[in-house]
Design a protein around this motif. Structure first.
Motif, PDB file in Angstrom:
ATOM      1  N   VAL A  72      -0.554  -2.422   5.456  1.00 63.36           N
ATOM      2  CA  VAL A  72      -1.707  -2.495   4.572  1.00 63.36           C
ATOM      3  C   VAL A  72      -1.246  -2.995   3.195  1.00 63.36           C
ATOM      4  O   VAL A  72      -0.281  -2.490   2.630  1.00 63.36           O
ATOM      5  N   THR A  73      -1.915  -4.024   2.725  1.00 58.94           N
ATOM      6  CA  THR A  73      -1.604  -4.592   1.416  1.00 58.94           C
ATOM      7  C   THR A  73      -2.775  -4.333   0.480  1.00 58.94           C
ATOM      8  O   THR A  73      -3.927  -4.459   0.877  1.00 58.94           O
ATOM      9  N   THR A  74      -2.463  -3.958  -0.731  1.00 55.05           N
ATOM     10  CA  THR A  74      -3.508  -3.776  -1.730  1.00 55.05           C
ATOM     11  C   THR A  74      -3.617  -5.055  -2.558  1.00 55.05           C
ATOM     12  O   THR A  74      -2.649  -5.477  -3.176  1.00 55.05           O
ATOM     13  N   LYS A 131      -8.571  -3.934  -3.463  1.00 49.68           N
ATOM     14  CA  LYS A 131      -9.024  -3.881  -2.073  1.00 49.68           C
ATOM     15  C   LYS A 131      -7.821  -3.677  -1.158  1.00 49.68           C
ATOM     16  O   LYS A 131      -6.810  -4.341  -1.312  1.00 49.68           O
ATOM     17  N   ASP A 132      -7.927  -2.755  -0.186  1.00 52.95           N
ATOM     18  CA  ASP A 132      -6.856  -2.572   0.792  1.00 52.95           C
ATOM     19  C   ASP A 132      -7.125  -3.451   2.007  1.00 52.95           C
ATOM     20  O   ASP A 132      -8.202  -3.389   2.595  1.00 52.95           O
ATOM     21  N   VAL A 137       1.160   1.256  -6.792  1.00 51.60           N
ATOM     22  CA  VAL A 137      -0.248   1.231  -6.364  1.00 51.60           C
ATOM     23  C   VAL A 137      -0.942   2.533  -6.740  1.00 51.60           C
ATOM     24  O   VAL A 137      -2.046   2.523  -7.298  1.00 51.60           O
ATOM     25  N   HIS A 139       0.843  -1.179   0.000  1.00 50.87           N
ATOM     26  CA  HIS A 139       0.000   0.000   0.000  1.00 50.87           C
ATOM     27  C   HIS A 139       0.891   1.246   0.000  1.00 50.87           C
ATOM     28  O   HIS A 139       1.886   1.305   0.710  1.00 50.87           O
ATOM     29  N   LYS A 151      -4.072   2.764  -9.249  1.00 47.24           N
ATOM     30  CA  LYS A 151      -5.360   3.308  -8.776  1.00 47.24           C
ATOM     31  C   LYS A 151      -5.829   4.449  -9.683  1.00 47.24           C
ATOM     32  O   LYS A 151      -7.020   4.643  -9.892  1.00 47.24           O
ATOM     33  N   GLU A 188      -5.612  -5.114   5.779  1.00 51.11           N
ATOM     34  CA  GLU A 188      -4.597  -5.064   6.832  1.00 51.11           C
ATOM     35  C   GLU A 188      -3.966  -6.432   6.993  1.00 51.11           C
ATOM     36  O   GLU A 188      -4.662  -7.442   7.046  1.00 51.11           O
TER      37      GLU A 188
END
Lengths: 206, 206
Positions: free
Chosen positions: B122-124, B110-111, B53, B48, B57, B113
């Motif tokens: 936080v991983t996307t 989707k983000d 990213v 994230h 986005k 935790e």
């Protein structure tokens, strides 16, 4: 056909499975690193006294199998590769599901004393000429570990900011090992890339 | 064409270079693991807040480059990949000397935790459809780390009889890491092979 036709480049070391014939004419297989010396010649360092060495000393030829089947690597390392993995070719055997294989005829063979971390041992250094090359798959890419070392080194490099203590020590130790492997098995571009990684890594020196 | 045409198999994770377009229309590149979900779809886990990213986005599409050039991996990790490594394709950029590349169109994002050894982050999580696939080389083999893990695991396994103390501890630690990687990036055969190695390794349990 030469070694270039199966993707081998001069100076690189490839992980292969070497098949030889035992005294009782049964097949033997072992995972062995093969250095491409030029388009028609390979160099191999073997553990003195292994079955592979004894078979090669007796028969003066062997087969190098180019493949990436994980189970073949595991079973041949454990000495358990079952007979139905082998296929006969003239007086030799190759691995049935290999991507490619070639016959190598011994040109010279020398036992050398070597000293490393594990003590003094005797290594058999062998030079062989490549004769017949058989491709079982159209696209053959031999297994070279250098790019893997590069990727792993980059993973540790980017994590260095996040680790400390024992973990940091472990990364340092691993980085030395990676650099050793890349310089042993890789080509010019791999070595240049590894040098860049080591330089970036040295910013974290204690 | 589908992902099979560039050697990608369902369920495996490949090391790639993802190229995106910055807000100022300059190119960006980063080394990123891409999971082949099926012949037409990939899944990616991204840090994230990274440039990649933010670009994805904004643009909803990106390019995945399939290559093994060590310097491209090093320079893109260090954030130094010079502009002459890039080539324009429609509104995007790919890596000039790549073996193949494809355009991916974001389907969901989707983000999430995530908690790991390094704390909470936080991983996307991103799913994307594969549209155009371009092969620049006839024989393309994407970079998967599983077989390298297998080979390395086998090296440690055969050395276990020779080591003790700190070295032995290091090998144990490394074996856990290797097993984690193989199970993360590999296919069924890799996982089966790794299980065999771990079983043989456990004979040396303290």
């Amino acid at each position: 056909m030469d070694l270039g036709s199966i993707g081998m480049e001069k100076g690189l070391l490839y992980e292969t499975i070497v098949t030889t014939v035992n005294a009782d004419h049964t097949p033997n297989a072992a995972p062995i690193g093969v250095i491409c010396k030029n388009d028609k010649e390979v160099v191999i360092y073997l553990h003195h006294g292994s079955k592979t060495v004894r078979n090669i000393k007796r028969n003066h030829s062997f087969i190098v199998n180019i493949l990436k089947d994980p189970m073949v690597f595991v079973e041949s390392t454990l000495g358990n590769l079952s007979n139905n993995y082998f296929e006969q070719y003239l007086n030799e055997f190759y691995i049935k599901n290999t991507d490619a294989f070639f016959i190598a005829d011994v040109k010279s063979l020398k036992d050398v004393e070597k000293k490393d971390n594990f003590g003094v041992s005797v290594t058999t250094v062998l030079k062989a000429d490549v004769s017949t090359i058989i491709k079982k798959k159209e696209n053959v890419e031999p297994l070279n570990r250098a790019i893997y070392g590069i990727i792993e080194g980059l993973v540790y490099l980017t994590r260095m900011e996040m680790v400390s203590g024992d973990m940091e020590k472990l990364y340092r130790h691993r980085m030395i090992e990676i650099s050793r492997i890349v310089n042993k098995v890789g080509g010019v571009e791999h070595k240049k890339a590894m040098k860049k990684i080591s330089e970036a890594f040295s910013r974290y020196d204690e």
